[in-house]
Design a protein around this motif. Structure first.
Motif, PDB file in Angstrom:
ATOM      1  N   ARG A 193    -103.435 -72.934  -0.594  1.00 34.70           N
ATOM      2  CA  ARG A 193    -103.826 -74.330  -0.378  1.00 34.70           C
ATOM      3  C   ARG A 193    -104.074 -75.023  -1.711  1.00 34.70           C
ATOM      4  NH1 ARG A 193    -109.226 -75.358   3.018  1.00 34.70           N
ATOM      5  NH2 ARG A 193    -107.859 -74.732   4.748  1.00 34.70           N
ATOM      6  N   ALA A 194    -104.711 -74.334  -2.644  1.00 36.63           N
ATOM      7  CA  ALA A 194    -105.029 -74.931  -3.940  1.00 36.63           C
ATOM      8  C   ALA A 194    -103.766 -75.296  -4.711  1.00 36.63           C
ATOM      9  CB  ALA A 194    -105.897 -73.970  -4.757  1.00 36.63           C
ATOM     10  N   ARG A 195    -102.753 -74.455  -4.654  1.00 38.02           N
ATOM     11  CA  ARG A 195    -101.505 -74.759  -5.350  1.00 38.02           C
ATOM     12  C   ARG A 195    -100.857 -76.016  -4.784  1.00 38.02           C
ATOM     13  NH1 ARG A 195    -101.123 -69.029  -5.009  1.00 38.02           N
ATOM     14  NH2 ARG A 195     -99.802 -69.164  -3.148  1.00 38.02           N
ATOM     15  N   ARG A 237    -111.204 -76.086 -10.555  1.00 39.83           N
ATOM     16  CA  ARG A 237    -110.106 -76.841  -9.970  1.00 39.83           C
ATOM     17  C   ARG A 237    -109.250 -77.442 -11.086  1.00 39.83           C
ATOM     18  NH1 ARG A 237    -113.866 -80.345  -5.955  1.00 39.83           N
ATOM     19  NH2 ARG A 237    -114.950 -80.550  -7.945  1.00 39.83           N
ATOM     20  N   PRO A 238    -107.939 -77.522 -10.872  1.00 38.71           N
ATOM     21  CA  PRO A 238    -107.086 -78.176 -11.863  1.00 38.71           C
ATOM     22  C   PRO A 238    -107.557 -79.602 -12.117  1.00 38.71           C
ATOM     23  CG  PRO A 238    -105.768 -77.053 -10.198  1.00 38.71           C
ATOM     24  CD  PRO A 238    -107.184 -77.027  -9.716  1.00 38.71           C
ATOM     25  N   GLY A 313     -95.257 -75.724  -1.998  1.00 39.62           N
ATOM     26  CA  GLY A 313     -95.752 -76.892  -2.702  1.00 39.62           C
ATOM     27  C   GLY A 313     -94.716 -77.970  -2.921  1.00 39.62           C
ATOM     28  N   SER A 314     -93.550 -77.630  -3.503  1.00 38.73           N
ATOM     29  CA  SER A 314     -92.530 -78.635  -3.769  1.00 38.73           C
ATOM     30  C   SER A 314     -91.963 -79.197  -2.469  1.00 38.73           C
ATOM     31  CB  SER A 314     -91.420 -78.030  -4.632  1.00 38.73           C
ATOM     32  OG  SER A 314     -90.831 -76.917  -3.978  1.00 38.73           O
ATOM     33  N   ASP A 315     -91.814 -78.342  -1.468  1.00 35.08           N
ATOM     34  CA  ASP A 315     -91.331 -78.814  -0.172  1.00 35.08           C
ATOM     35  C   ASP A 315     -92.345 -79.753   0.462  1.00 35.08           C
ATOM     36  OD1 ASP A 315     -89.427 -78.853   1.980  1.00 35.08           O
ATOM     37  OD2 ASP A 315     -90.815 -77.603   3.127  1.00 35.08           O
ATOM     38  N   CYS A 316     -93.611 -79.479   0.258  1.00 39.78           N
ATOM     39  CA  CYS A 316     -94.671 -80.346   0.793  1.00 39.78           C
ATOM     40  C   CYS A 316     -94.530 -81.753   0.219  1.00 39.78           C
ATOM     41  CB  CYS A 316     -96.038 -79.764   0.464  1.00 39.78           C
ATOM     42  SG  CYS A 316     -97.423 -80.769   1.037  1.00 39.78           S
ATOM     43  N   LEU A 317     -94.304 -81.847  -1.097  1.00 41.74           N
ATOM     44  CA  LEU A 317     -94.144 -83.157  -1.720  1.00 41.74           C
ATOM     45  C   LEU A 317     -92.951 -83.898  -1.135  1.00 41.74           C
ATOM     46  CD1 LEU A 317     -94.854 -82.428  -5.494  1.00 41.74           C
ATOM     47  CD2 LEU A 317     -96.422 -83.229  -3.737  1.00 41.74           C
TER      48      LEU A 317
END
Length: 361
Positions: A193-195, A237-238, A313-317
């Motif tokens: 989730r964090a990524r 956190r980032p 992650g990239s697919d989520c965007l």
């Protein structure tokens, strides 16, 4: 049926409850303030929300609430919270005990229940170390793999679901000015989730992104002045996330926030395997937002016709951008999702399933 439902407060929610209930003086007043705020209402059974005289509800870990009841009933001294809960069950002449806080009140507690209690169930949708729930008639939850884990530990386990809270129907009918909202925890249990959150946070320059994060104590320590002197970098956190993070929101404020968002981003905790359908799914869809969540096995009604899923992650965007760029169609999908949750997971159906489970115990 004399039903007793016990819940447990989320620590980060307690300050909100104390503020909302600041002017209350009795057990009933504080409990009613809690119930009206709808925190966790997807889990509350219909007789509780209807105010049935045969149903009793409490938060067994709310010391303020429980000690008020003890004083009102004339219990001497400062009894332990467990003793108060047992006294409440006896006073109520409970027949069915449904516990949503079984880690605090495990099998050892069940063994102390008064003779009026004929059937016991507990909700647990997560691994719980060495906690023993075998004395309960059944452990219930909506993640099949975790139910199998409880069976391997000697428990009877049955499929059960959160429900659509009718109060959600009042939210989400105005302008949705937030593009993406995420509300949830941030800890060592949420690495995947964090990524994803870090990548989504980078959209804040071009989109209205709201992240309401309940950071773990370790994360808060790592981000403190003292913590930055310690080897705790992996728990911080980032900067992209920390820079836009807001405090967590609960209850009706959560409903209002979701009702103001086009997309609610969801991500399962690492321990849930491929099972999906956490309470945020029900809340997001119930308030009419488009649920964008990680791929996995979802319950009925959460499918390609009602939600959007992503693989990483990239697919989520890409899914988020595509959804926002085609919002007319995605808004219709969100409305189908709202209807599906309302129809398939109503309080009436939840209560009917609960009664069906009791008949099989």
């Amino acid at each position: 049926m004399r039903l007793f439902q016990n819940y447990g407060l989320y620590p980060s929610y307690v300050p909100r409850l104390n503020k909302l209930a600041a002017n209350t003086r009795s057990f009933t007043e504080r409990r009613d303030v809690f119930l009206h705020d709808r925190f966790g209402a997807s889990h509350f059974l219909q007789p509780v929300l209807d105010g049935s005289p045969d149903a009793f509800f409490t938060n067994g870990d709310d010391e303020v609430l429980q000690r008020r009841w003890a004083r009102e009933q004339g219990m001497p001294g400062e009894p332990a919270l467990e003793a108060i809960l047992l006294a409440q069950i006896e006073h109520h002449a409970t027949e069915v005990f449904y516990n949503l806080d079984p880690v605090r009140y495990p099998s050892a507690f069940v063994a102390k229940l008064p003779g009026s209690v004929k059937k016991t169930l507990c909700w647990r949708a997560a691994p719980s170390g060495n906690a023993d729930f075998t004395a309960y008639g059944a452990v219930v939850g909506n993640f099949p793999s975790i139910l199998d884990m409880w069976r391997s530990k000697g428990c009877r386990a049955e499929l059960f679901f959160p429900a659509h809270d009718p109060a959600m129907d009042a939210y989400g009918h105005g302008a949705r000015q937030i593009d993406v909202v995420f509300v949830g925890g941030y800890s060592r249990h949420h690495r995947a989730r964090a990524r994803t959150l870090e990548q989504v946070a980078h959209l804040a320059g071009s989109r209205n992104i709201v992240l309401c994060l309940d950071a773990s104590r370790l994360t808060r320590l790592a981000e403190s002045a003292i913590g930055r002197l310690l080897p705790l970098r992996q728990h911080r956190r980032p900067e992209a996330v920390a820079g836009i993070a807001r405090p967590p929101v609960f209850g009706r404020d959560l409903y209002e926030l979701i009702g103001s968002a086009k997309i609610v981003l969801n991500g399962a905790i690492d321990m849930s395997g491929s099972d999906r359908g956490n309470m945020r799914c029900f809340e997001a869809m119930g308030c009419g937002a488009l649920l964008v969540s990680d791929a996995g096995r979802y319950p009925a009604g959460m499918d390609s016709e009602t939600i959007v899923t992503y693989d990483g992650g990239s697919d989520c965007l890409a899914r988020i951008e595509a959804s926002l760029n085609d919002w007319t169609e995605m808004k219709a999908k969100a409305e189908r999702g709202r209807a599906a949750v309302r129809d398939l997971y109503s309080k009436e159906q939840q209560w009917a399933l609960f009664r069906s489970l009791l008949e099989r115990l």
